[in-house]
Scaffold this active site. Structure first.
Site, PDB file in Angstrom:
ATOM      1  N   GLU A 127     -24.216   0.147 -11.093  1.00 15.14           N
ATOM      2  CA  GLU A 127     -23.328  -0.017  -9.945  1.00 15.14           C
ATOM      3  C   GLU A 127     -22.923   1.334  -9.362  1.00 15.14           C
ATOM      4  O   GLU A 127     -22.831   1.498  -8.142  1.00 15.14           O
ATOM      5  CB  GLU A 127     -22.087  -0.813 -10.365  1.00 15.14           C
ATOM      6  CG  GLU A 127     -22.376  -2.283 -10.650  1.00 15.14           C
ATOM      7  CD  GLU A 127     -21.175  -3.003 -11.232  1.00 15.14           C
ATOM      8  OE1 GLU A 127     -21.063  -4.219 -11.024  1.00 15.14           O
ATOM      9  OE2 GLU A 127     -20.363  -2.343 -11.913  1.00 15.14           O
TER      10      GLU A 127
ATOM     11  N   HIS B 174       4.209   0.927  12.662  1.00 15.44           N
ATOM     12  CA  HIS B 174       2.851   1.466  12.526  1.00 15.44           C
ATOM     13  C   HIS B 174       2.776   2.990  12.450  1.00 15.44           C
ATOM     14  O   HIS B 174       1.821   3.524  11.911  1.00 15.44           O
ATOM     15  CB  HIS B 174       1.999   0.949  13.685  1.00 15.44           C
ATOM     16  CG  HIS B 174       0.525   1.137  13.517  1.00 15.44           C
ATOM     17  ND1 HIS B 174      -0.129   0.857  12.331  1.00 15.44           N
ATOM     18  CD2 HIS B 174      -0.430   1.569  14.379  1.00 15.44           C
ATOM     19  CE1 HIS B 174      -1.420   1.100  12.487  1.00 15.44           C
ATOM     20  NE2 HIS B 174      -1.629   1.531  13.709  1.00 15.44           N
TER      21      HIS B 174
ATOM     22  N   ASP C 135     -18.994   9.637 -17.581  1.00 11.02           N
ATOM     23  CA  ASP C 135     -18.760   8.673 -18.665  1.00 11.02           C
ATOM     24  C   ASP C 135     -18.329   9.436 -19.919  1.00 11.02           C
ATOM     25  O   ASP C 135     -19.108   9.689 -20.826  1.00 11.02           O
ATOM     26  CB  ASP C 135     -20.033   7.872 -18.923  1.00 11.02           C
ATOM     27  CG  ASP C 135     -19.829   6.803 -19.985  1.00 11.02           C
ATOM     28  OD1 ASP C 135     -18.660   6.471 -20.272  1.00 11.02           O
ATOM     29  OD2 ASP C 135     -20.836   6.330 -20.536  1.00 11.02           O
TER      30      ASP C 135
ATOM     31  N   SER D 118     -11.459  -5.189 -13.650  1.00 11.61           N
ATOM     32  CA  SER D 118     -11.395  -4.593 -14.987  1.00 11.61           C
ATOM     33  C   SER D 118     -11.203  -3.088 -14.933  1.00 11.61           C
ATOM     34  O   SER D 118     -10.862  -2.465 -15.926  1.00 11.61           O
ATOM     35  CB  SER D 118     -12.684  -4.909 -15.750  1.00 11.61           C
ATOM     36  OG  SER D 118     -13.809  -4.316 -15.112  1.00 11.61           O
TER      37      SER D 118
ATOM     38  N   ASP E 173     -13.865  -8.470 -11.213  1.00  5.47           N
ATOM     39  CA  ASP E 173     -12.889  -8.978 -12.181  1.00  5.47           C
ATOM     40  C   ASP E 173     -11.701  -8.042 -12.373  1.00  5.47           C
ATOM     41  O   ASP E 173     -10.868  -8.248 -13.251  1.00  5.47           O
ATOM     42  CB  ASP E 173     -13.570  -9.233 -13.530  1.00  5.47           C
ATOM     43  CG  ASP E 173     -14.215  -7.956 -14.093  1.00  5.47           C
ATOM     44  OD1 ASP E 173     -14.215  -6.920 -13.389  1.00  5.47           O
ATOM     45  OD2 ASP E 173     -14.724  -8.004 -15.226  1.00  5.47           O
TER      46      ASP E 173
ATOM     47  N   ASP F 265     -19.644   4.907 -23.177  1.00  4.71           N
ATOM     48  CA  ASP F 265     -19.784   3.474 -23.456  1.00  4.71           C
ATOM     49  C   ASP F 265     -20.694   2.775 -22.448  1.00  4.71           C
ATOM     50  O   ASP F 265     -20.828   1.552 -22.459  1.00  4.71           O
ATOM     51  CB  ASP F 265     -18.413   2.795 -23.466  1.00  4.71           C
ATOM     52  CG  ASP F 265     -17.697   2.917 -22.125  1.00  4.71           C
ATOM     53  OD1 ASP F 265     -18.194   3.662 -21.251  1.00  4.71           O
ATOM     54  OD2 ASP F 265     -16.644   2.284 -21.956  1.00  4.71           O
TER      55      ASP F 265
ATOM     56  N   ASN G 243      -1.364  -4.034   9.778  1.00  3.39           N
ATOM     57  CA  ASN G 243      -2.770  -3.707   9.519  1.00  3.39           C
ATOM     58  C   ASN G 243      -3.052  -3.503   8.030  1.00  3.39           C
ATOM     59  O   ASN G 243      -4.217  -3.521   7.616  1.00  3.39           O
ATOM     60  CB  ASN G 243      -3.185  -2.465  10.302  1.00  3.39           C
ATOM     61  CG  ASN G 243      -2.451  -1.210   9.868  1.00  3.39           C
ATOM     62  OD1 ASN G 243      -1.226  -1.195   9.818  1.00  3.39           O
ATOM     63  ND2 ASN G 243      -3.165  -0.157   9.543  1.00  3.39           N
ATOM     64  N   HIS G 244      -2.011  -3.338   7.199  1.00  2.78           N
ATOM     65  CA  HIS G 244      -2.222  -3.198   5.757  1.00  2.78           C
ATOM     66  C   HIS G 244      -2.101  -4.529   5.016  1.00  2.78           C
ATOM     67  O   HIS G 244      -2.310  -4.553   3.801  1.00  2.78           O
ATOM     68  CB  HIS G 244      -1.243  -2.187   5.163  1.00  2.78           C
ATOM     69  CG  HIS G 244      -1.680  -0.769   5.348  1.00  2.78           C
ATOM     70  ND1 HIS G 244      -2.385  -0.078   4.392  1.00  2.78           N
ATOM     71  CD2 HIS G 244      -1.546   0.072   6.402  1.00  2.78           C
ATOM     72  CE1 HIS G 244      -2.646   1.146   4.836  1.00  2.78           C
ATOM     73  NE2 HIS G 244      -2.149   1.251   6.052  1.00  2.78           N
TER      74      HIS G 244
ATOM     75  N   ASP H 193     -15.999  -4.176  -8.412  1.00  4.18           N
ATOM     76  CA  ASP H 193     -15.216  -4.559  -9.590  1.00  4.18           C
ATOM     77  C   ASP H 193     -14.543  -5.906  -9.325  1.00  4.18           C
ATOM     78  O   ASP H 193     -13.333  -5.994  -9.102  1.00  4.18           O
ATOM     79  CB  ASP H 193     -14.189  -3.467  -9.896  1.00  4.18           C
ATOM     80  CG  ASP H 193     -13.412  -3.743 -11.164  1.00  4.18           C
ATOM     81  OD1 ASP H 193     -13.905  -4.536 -12.001  1.00  4.18           O
ATOM     82  OD2 ASP H 193     -12.317  -3.183 -11.315  1.00  4.18           O
TER      83      ASP H 193
ATOM     84  N   GLN I 287     -13.639  -1.032 -14.344  1.00  4.89           N
ATOM     85  CA  GLN I 287     -14.867  -0.406 -14.825  1.00  4.89           C
ATOM     86  C   GLN I 287     -16.063  -0.882 -14.007  1.00  4.89           C
ATOM     87  O   GLN I 287     -16.095  -2.016 -13.534  1.00  4.89           O
ATOM     88  CB  GLN I 287     -15.116  -0.755 -16.300  1.00  4.89           C
ATOM     89  CG  GLN I 287     -14.149  -0.099 -17.274  1.00  4.89           C
ATOM     90  CD  GLN I 287     -14.516  -0.399 -18.712  1.00  4.89           C
ATOM     91  OE1 GLN I 287     -15.087  -1.445 -19.004  1.00  4.89           O
ATOM     92  NE2 GLN I 287     -14.194   0.514 -19.612  1.00  4.89           N
TER      93      GLN I 287
ATOM     94  N   GLU J 273     -11.597   7.606 -15.001  1.00  3.65           N
ATOM     95  CA  GLU J 273     -12.548   8.669 -15.333  1.00  3.65           C
ATOM     96  C   GLU J 273     -13.161   9.248 -14.059  1.00  3.65           C
ATOM     97  O   GLU J 273     -13.354  10.460 -13.935  1.00  3.65           O
ATOM     98  CB  GLU J 273     -13.665   8.123 -16.229  1.00  3.65           C
ATOM     99  CG  GLU J 273     -13.227   7.753 -17.639  1.00  3.65           C
ATOM    100  CD  GLU J 273     -14.365   7.178 -18.459  1.00  3.65           C
ATOM    101  OE1 GLU J 273     -14.268   7.221 -19.701  1.00  3.65           O
ATOM    102  OE2 GLU J 273     -15.341   6.691 -17.870  1.00  3.65           O
TER     103      GLU J 273
ATOM    104  N   ASP K  75       0.828  -1.219   0.000  1.00  5.23           N
ATOM    105  CA  ASP K  75       0.000   0.000   0.000  1.00  5.23           C
ATOM    106  C   ASP K  75       0.856   1.261   0.000  1.00  5.23           C
ATOM    107  O   ASP K  75       1.984   1.281   0.472  1.00  5.23           O
ATOM    108  CB  ASP K  75      -0.970   0.029   1.183  1.00  5.23           C
ATOM    109  CG  ASP K  75      -2.206  -0.823   0.944  1.00  5.23           C
ATOM    110  OD1 ASP K  75      -2.542  -1.046  -0.232  1.00  5.23           O
ATOM    111  OD2 ASP K  75      -2.828  -1.261   1.921  1.00  5.23           O
ATOM    112  N   ARG K  76       0.240   2.319  -0.544  1.00  5.25           N
ATOM    113  CA  ARG K  76       0.807   3.671  -0.613  1.00  5.25           C
ATOM    114  C   ARG K  76       1.952   3.778  -1.619  1.00  5.25           C
ATOM    115  O   ARG K  76       1.931   4.632  -2.490  1.00  5.25           O
ATOM    116  CB  ARG K  76       1.254   4.164   0.773  1.00  5.25           C
ATOM    117  CG  ARG K  76       0.131   4.182   1.809  1.00  5.25           C
ATOM    118  CD  ARG K  76       0.579   4.883   3.075  1.00  5.25           C
ATOM    119  NE  ARG K  76      -0.361   4.720   4.157  1.00  5.25           N
ATOM    120  CZ  ARG K  76      -1.453   5.455   4.348  1.00  5.25           C
ATOM    121  NH1 ARG K  76      -1.744   6.416   3.490  1.00  5.25           N
ATOM    122  NH2 ARG K  76      -2.254   5.238   5.363  1.00  5.25           N
TER     123      ARG K  76
END
Length: 709
Positions: A655, A467, A684, A648, A646, A688, A319-320, A644, A650, A695, A290-291
């Protein structure tokens, strides 16, 4: 650190001996030696000769006097001692004043970063705690109407896996299916792959080649990533929850703190301190990911080193090492970017591997090493018995409310969950006692008395934890019985802090610290310049935070500004800002940097602040809704990553709207569906029917409010 900044000053007995080269200036008083010329005066019988003789004699005497006076002038006598002392005192006062100003700026900057960081963690904990309530409410509502218990909701189906305790057996069918689906055998290597190659059994030369490849930004093939994860899982699964280490052979041990995806820092540690071996054992104390931008590289190197020699390197869970945290703080995004579709099996396997990581380490029955800290309830005997693999997320609420008694008994034990949460989320404080860690939103604050009681109860002499980011990379507290080690340099911004690791040497285990900073740019700039860069970054983040509260702040300002003058005294302005944002910061000192002041510097001209939040390209946006979305954009992104499945990158319009409705319930501000739909259409950009996460993030921005005429 904690609620306030940390100076990073340590006990002299434990500090590194630093050699300081001082240029000594010596002033040499040069004395000119005058050789007197003895001349014989010849008496003349003529008058003119006598006059000339007397004239020349007078000239000679006057020349001698002038030479003596010039000689005295050239000797430049030493200044009076009092004047020298006064000058030195003035220079010392000036230097200390400059140092104090820089330190005040550094502390204020540090407070901004920590306040914003912990506010984000607090939101994450509140959000996840909210998930269970949302799902229960959906299930109850759909149950009354004869629905499908909310399974048609995109968010409901996505969160159902995370909002209940993990009850799966470590050898159950679910796990076997997961291991089969994530097997490296299922992944083929294409011919165009030019990264490092690995074969079992792993050895140090292969690890060294992998590190060199990572240094030039090559990405390890997902087949090898899965191979490393599967091999590491076997080792972690066989280890106890609390590891015990003896230094009788090595006579030393090195402990490293948070790395947070900072691969350069890991390379520095291995370069300075050498690779792990029986004679050079390591403990890496959690928060590997992370980060930072190279979390998977850090993880692969550490896991590979464990596979090569499990008895020379020990990893504690932080914790991460938690899928829920990874969704918000960048690791899942990094995996999706680097591995696209193949990131899904990697993510699924990582959830399981993280749950098998040991949670604490004991060195020679003498030093207790854990990621976060302790509480008044922490007990090593209980930690050793915890079935840690059931906690794929430590954030998981201990019991699902509304379950029948039979299922409730099968849920995660509350005491075990509390033990896990405390050792991964707690922070030390100077005050005595133990109380909830409200600043982070999870774990506990523990005082020196709690540390002393814990050490005495278990026969330890030192608690080592991580931490918390420290300016110097490490810090002693609680009368030198609690040591914090943080190994990620430049954590908040380039030049913001040093990284450090500690090496305990000899039978007495004397601590020796090594500090470093991965970036080379700080060597070319002065302390003032480095502080300016860090301060600018902190102020920018703070301004964005204030802009997300624009409407609420201005309502509060208008209520306090009884004369409707459009200005407030700095003190009143500071009180309003702290009340609305909930951020405990030195607002009076920060006012000139985050607001517009009057010419005399006594008032904040709040009406002249024109920065407002905007989402997408819609016109006539409702400020309350937009600012609520902007303020919780990280939470919204987390919700998207939940849905999300999968990876992807998107989500559909449905959703998006569903996530915004849940966000409205979470913030207790219902959002109008029609208006959310308009925002979705404006986000959008390529039309699409799907919203790309990039975006979404680009859609959130600050713009100048039009001037009212």
């Amino acid at each position: 650190m904690g609620c306030g900044p940390s100076s990073g000053r340590q006990n002299p007995s434990t500090e590194l001996k630093k050699s300081t080269s001082r240029g000594a200036t010596s002033s040499t008083n040069s004395t000119s030696h005058h050789h007197k010329n003895n001349s014989n005066n010849n008496n003349s019988t003529t008058t003119s000769g006598t006059k000339k003789s007397s004239t020349s004699s007078n000239k000679h005497h006057s020349t001698k006097k002038s030479r003596r006076s010039n000689s005295k002038k050239n000797r430049s006598p030493s200044p009076q001692p009092q004047l020298t002392i006064k000058s030195a005192i003035l220079i010392q006062k000036w230097y200390r004043r400059c140092e104090a100003r820089l330190e005040a700026r550094r502390r204020a900057t540090w407070q901004i970063f920590t306040a914003l960081e912990y506010a984000g963690e607090q939101d994450q904990l509140k959000l996840y705690d909210f998930f269970a309530d949302v799902i229960r409410a959906m299930a109850e509502e759909n149950g009354k109407t004869g629905g499908d218990n909310g399974r048609n909701s995109p968010l409901m189906s996505a969160l159902s896996h995370y909002a209940k305790p993990s009850l799966m057996d470590s050898e159950g069918e679910t796990v076997k299916k997961m291991l089969e689906d994530t097997s490296p055998v299922n992944v083929d290597i294409d011919r165009n792959y030019k990264g490092p190659t690995l074969t079992l059994p792993l050895d140090k030369p292969q690890v060294a080649k992998m590190i060199e490849a990572f240094k030039v930004n090559k990405v390890l093939h997902p087949k090898y990533v899965l191979m490393i994860l599967h091999e590491a899982r076997k080792i972690f699964k066989a280890m106890p929850s609390v590891s015990r280490i003896s230094t009788s052979i090595s006579n030393q041990i090195t402990i490293c703190g948070d790395l947070h995806g900072k691969f350069d820092d890991l390379c520095i540690i291995l370069y300075k301190n050498g690779y792990p071996s029986v004679d050079n054992p390591y403990i890496f104390n959690g928060d590997f990911v992370d980060r930072g931008g190279q979390s998977i590289e850090v993880l692969c190197v550490l896991f590979a080193l464990v596979i090569v020699d499990p008895m020379s390197i020990y990893l504690n869970r932080g914790n991460h090492e938690d899928h829920i945290m990874n969704l918000r703080y960048g690791f899942i995004k990094e995996l999706s970017t680097k591995y696209k579709d193949l990131s899904t099996p990697i993510t699924r396997l990582l959830e399981d591997v993280f749950s098998w990581l040991p949670i604490a380490t004991i060195i020679d029955r003498d030093i207790f090493v854990v990621h976060g800290g302790i509480s008044d309830q922490t007990d090593v005997a209980k930690l050793e018995k915890i079935p840690r693999h059931r906690f794929q997320s430590v954030l998981r609420p201990p019991v699902n409310k509304g379950m029948d008694s039979e299922k409730e008994n099968q849920a995660v034990n509350v005491d075990e969950w509390k033990q896990m949460l405390d050792i991964m989320w707690s922070d030390p404080k100077q005050n005595k006692g133990c109380w909830p860690n409200v600043f982070r939103g999870g774990g506990s604050y523990f005082g020196a008395d709690i540390t002393a009681s814990f050490l005495e109860k278990h026969g330890f002499r030192l608690l080592v934890r991580s931490h918390e980011c420290k300016f110097e990379g490490y810090e002693f507290s609680h009368n030198n019985t609690c040591l914090t080690v943080f190994s990620a340099s430049n954590y908040y911004e380039t030049g913001s802090n040093r990284g450090a690791y500690v090496k305990f040497i000899g039978k007495s285990k004397q601590p020796h610290f090594v500090q470093y900073m991965a970036s080379k740019t700080h060597r070319k700039s002065t302390l003032r310049e480095r502080l300016g860069v860090v301060e600018e970054s902190a102020v920018k983040e703070l301004k964005e935070k204030l802009s997300s509260f624009h409407t609420e702040l201005h309502k509060e300002f208008d209520n306090v500004d009884l004369e409707k003058s459009g200005k407030l005294p700095i003190l009143k302005w500071s009180e309003c800002v702290e009340r609305i944002t909930g951020l405990n910061l030195p607002w009076i000192a920060l006012a000139p940097k985050v607001s517009i002041l009057s010419e005399d510097g006594k008032y904040v001209m709040y009406k002249e602040d024109r920065k407002i939040a905007q989402v997408g390209g819609t016109h006539a946006q409702e400020k309350d809704i937009v600012e609520s979305l902007y303020r919780h954009k990280s939470t919204l992104e987390t919700l998207f990553r939940f849905m999300d499945k999968d990876n992807s990158g998107q989500v559909s319009m449905k959703e998006f709207i569903d996530a915004c409705e849940v966000l409205g319930k979470y913030t207790k501000r219902p959002l109008q569906t029609d208006y959310i739909s308009q925002i979705a259409e404006s986000i959008d950009f390529n039309k699409d029917g799907f919203i790309d996460l990039n975006e979404l993030l680009e859609a959130f921005r600050l713009v100048d409010r039009p001037l009212l005429r």
